[in-house]
Design a protein around this motif. Structure first.
Motif, PDB file in Angstrom:
ATOM      1  N   TYR A 190       5.838  -7.913 -15.940  1.00 49.21           N
ATOM      2  CA  TYR A 190       6.540  -8.190 -14.680  1.00 49.21           C
ATOM      3  C   TYR A 190       5.591  -8.679 -13.586  1.00 49.21           C
ATOM      4  CZ  TYR A 190       9.218  -7.585 -10.438  1.00 49.21           C
ATOM      5  OH  TYR A 190       9.816  -7.809  -9.238  1.00 49.21           O
ATOM      6  N   ALA A 191       4.409  -8.065 -13.516  1.00 46.12           N
ATOM      7  CA  ALA A 191       3.427  -8.470 -12.490  1.00 46.12           C
ATOM      8  C   ALA A 191       2.039  -8.523 -13.103  1.00 46.12           C
ATOM      9  CB  ALA A 191       3.451  -7.505 -11.307  1.00 46.12           C
ATOM     10  N   PRO A 192       1.790  -9.547 -13.945  1.00 50.15           N
ATOM     11  CA  PRO A 192       0.526  -9.601 -14.687  1.00 50.15           C
ATOM     12  C   PRO A 192      -0.692  -9.891 -13.817  1.00 50.15           C
ATOM     13  CG  PRO A 192       1.801 -11.603 -15.031  1.00 50.15           C
ATOM     14  CD  PRO A 192       2.679 -10.661 -14.266  1.00 50.15           C
ATOM     15  N   GLY A 193      -0.464 -10.209 -12.545  1.00 51.81           N
ATOM     16  CA  GLY A 193      -1.587 -10.534 -11.666  1.00 51.81           C
ATOM     17  C   GLY A 193      -2.090  -9.377 -10.833  1.00 51.81           C
ATOM     18  N   ILE A 194      -1.665  -8.175 -11.176  1.00 49.71           N
ATOM     19  CA  ILE A 194      -2.175  -6.999 -10.457  1.00 49.71           C
ATOM     20  C   ILE A 194      -3.588  -6.680 -10.920  1.00 49.71           C
ATOM     21  CG2 ILE A 194      -1.986  -4.477 -10.264  1.00 49.71           C
ATOM     22  CD1 ILE A 194       0.990  -4.741 -10.170  1.00 49.71           C
ATOM     23  N   ARG A 195      -4.462  -6.436  -9.973  1.00 48.99           N
ATOM     24  CA  ARG A 195      -5.776  -5.875 -10.263  1.00 48.99           C
ATOM     25  C   ARG A 195      -5.940  -4.620  -9.437  1.00 48.99           C
ATOM     26  NH1 ARG A 195     -10.326  -8.911 -12.137  1.00 48.99           N
ATOM     27  NH2 ARG A 195      -9.563 -10.646 -13.375  1.00 48.99           N
ATOM     28  N   VAL A 196      -6.713  -3.680  -9.935  1.00 46.76           N
ATOM     29  CA  VAL A 196      -7.002  -2.465  -9.171  1.00 46.76           C
ATOM     30  C   VAL A 196      -8.260  -2.713  -8.347  1.00 46.76           C
ATOM     31  CG1 VAL A 196      -7.726  -0.062  -9.329  1.00 46.76           C
ATOM     32  CG2 VAL A 196      -5.843  -0.885 -10.747  1.00 46.76           C
ATOM     33  N   LEU A 197      -8.074  -2.728  -7.034  1.00 46.98           N
ATOM     34  CA  LEU A 197      -9.182  -2.997  -6.123  1.00 46.98           C
ATOM     35  C   LEU A 197     -10.176  -1.841  -6.114  1.00 46.98           C
ATOM     36  CD1 LEU A 197      -6.970  -4.207  -3.132  1.00 46.98           C
ATOM     37  CD2 LEU A 197      -8.303  -5.679  -4.654  1.00 46.98           C
ATOM     38  N   ARG A 198     -11.415  -2.171  -5.764  1.00 48.86           N
ATOM     39  CA  ARG A 198     -12.418  -1.107  -5.595  1.00 48.86           C
ATOM     40  C   ARG A 198     -12.648  -0.932  -4.102  1.00 48.86           C
ATOM     41  NH1 ARG A 198     -16.269  -0.301 -10.121  1.00 48.86           N
ATOM     42  NH2 ARG A 198     -15.592  -1.497 -11.917  1.00 48.86           N
ATOM     43  N   GLN A 199     -11.837  -0.074  -3.503  1.00 46.45           N
ATOM     44  CA  GLN A 199     -11.896   0.121  -2.060  1.00 46.45           C
ATOM     45  C   GLN A 199     -12.919   1.183  -1.688  1.00 46.45           C
ATOM     46  OE1 GLN A 199      -7.851  -0.026  -0.141  1.00 46.45           O
ATOM     47  NE2 GLN A 199      -7.140   0.176  -2.247  1.00 46.45           N
ATOM     48  N   GLU A 200     -13.185   1.278  -0.382  1.00 45.17           N
ATOM     49  CA  GLU A 200     -14.129   2.286   0.093  1.00 45.17           C
ATOM     50  C   GLU A 200     -13.501   3.677  -0.012  1.00 45.17           C
ATOM     51  OE1 GLU A 200     -16.598   0.855   3.687  1.00 45.17           O
ATOM     52  OE2 GLU A 200     -14.704  -0.229   3.802  1.00 45.17           O
ATOM     53  N   PRO A 201     -14.278   4.647  -0.496  1.00 41.82           N
ATOM     54  CA  PRO A 201     -13.724   5.980  -0.751  1.00 41.82           C
ATOM     55  C   PRO A 201     -13.082   6.649   0.468  1.00 41.82           C
ATOM     56  CG  PRO A 201     -15.841   5.752  -1.838  1.00 41.82           C
ATOM     57  CD  PRO A 201     -15.649   4.514  -0.999  1.00 41.82           C
ATOM     58  N   PHE A 202     -13.767   6.642   1.592  1.00 40.48           N
ATOM     59  CA  PHE A 202     -13.215   7.351   2.758  1.00 40.48           C
ATOM     60  C   PHE A 202     -11.930   6.687   3.251  1.00 40.48           C
ATOM     61  CE2 PHE A 202     -13.080   8.135   7.412  1.00 40.48           C
ATOM     62  CZ  PHE A 202     -12.788   9.488   7.345  1.00 40.48           C
TER      63      PHE A 202
END
Length: 268
Positions: A93-105
């Motif tokens: 359905y949404a093959p362009g999702i990536r899991v971002l590497r955001q800042e922890p805090f």
DNA sequence: GCCCAGGTATAAA
DNA sequence: TTTATACATGGG
């Protein structure tokens, strides 16, 4: 301006507006304005090229990591799709999702704000939080430092209109500012121990901890299959046993979350 | 007006 | 250890 060529398996809307980050806004041209790591940029996709406007070459490694460009999401999606038909459907359905590497805090605070809340209002609260307590930068405001946030009075925090979550934000900022949260443990330690570390904070339960570990510390290997997901799998495919989400459970979870958001009727 | 939203703390069984 | 309820706020 930085350009990453031959970027596959990335859709900006699917990735930046799927409930993992709350600081990106779409322009009419389909590009996104946002701030991460105290840097304000506009990102767009030109064919298979990812364009980071407003960033210098010095930050190439930073944005490569943020968009998780070194992980082959095509491979991940194929692997996940083999585990259960529900996962295949969600990933398709949404093959362009990536899991971002955001800042922890930032991840911790935004997911504290997310509890019993909706994405529209979460964005508003986060926006006021940055404007009120973040350092002004070219193009906006950085996410507030834990130290600065920890110094705010209850009255100051009330201006965010975060409701009952204000004292949770305060407790999280204080514990982080004092160094009471071991980020190294969260990043590399046993998953249960990492979860427990974050749950030392008032207002952080399993869900906020899991989201922080996934989006802020990239613990993609261990996102639990909760009862809600199991129920969804059983409802759609009653003849099958609910599957474990496998090695990339966190990514699988995000495909499912996005799918359920767009098709709530399927998930009751 | 009513319901609910990427939940959690708290009290009570 | 498990189960109900309040919680602040605002969009649909």
């Amino acid at each position: 301006m930085i350009v990453f060529e031959n970027v596959a398996d990335l859709d900006l809307a699917q990735t930046l507006d799927c409930g993992q980050s709350f600081r990106w806004t779409e322009r009419p041209d389909g590009s996104f304005d946002g701030i991460a790591f105290s840097r304000s940029v506009n990102v767009s996709l030109d064919g298979s090229s990812l364009v980071i406007d407003g960033a210098g070459e010095d930050d190439r490694a930073l944005w490569r990591e943020y968009f998780d460009l070194d992980l082959d999401y095509g491979m991940v999606r194929r692997q996940i799709s083999g585990l259960h038909p529900v996962l295949a459907r969600a990933a398709e359905y949404a093959p362009g999702i990536r899991v971002l590497r955001q800042e922890p805090f930032e991840t911790l605070i935004t997911f504290i704000i997310s509890q019993n809340n909706n994405i529209k209002r979460i964005k508003g609260i986060v926006s006021r939080l940055c404007e009120s307590f973040g350092e002004p930068i070219s193009g906006g405001f950085a996410f507030p430092a834990a130290q600065r946030l920890s110094e705010q009075s209850a009255e100051a925090l009330a201006t965010l209109r975060a409701g009952f979550r204000a004292r949770y934000i305060s407790d999280a900022a204080k514990k982080v500012a004092r160094g009471e949260i071991d980020w190294q443990l969260c990043r590399t330690g046993d998953y249960g121990a990492a979860r427990a570390e974050l749950m030392k904070i008032t207002g952080v339960g399993v869900k906020v901890a899991d989201c922080t570990l996934l989006f802020g510390l990239h613990r993609i290997e261990a996102f639990p299959v909760d009862v809600w997901m199991k129920r969804a799998m059983e409802k759609l495919f009653p003849e099958m046993a609910p599957a474990d989400f496998g090695e990339y459970a966190g990514i699988a979870q995000q495909y499912i979350f996005n799918y359920s958001r767009m098709h709530p009727e399927i998930f009751e």
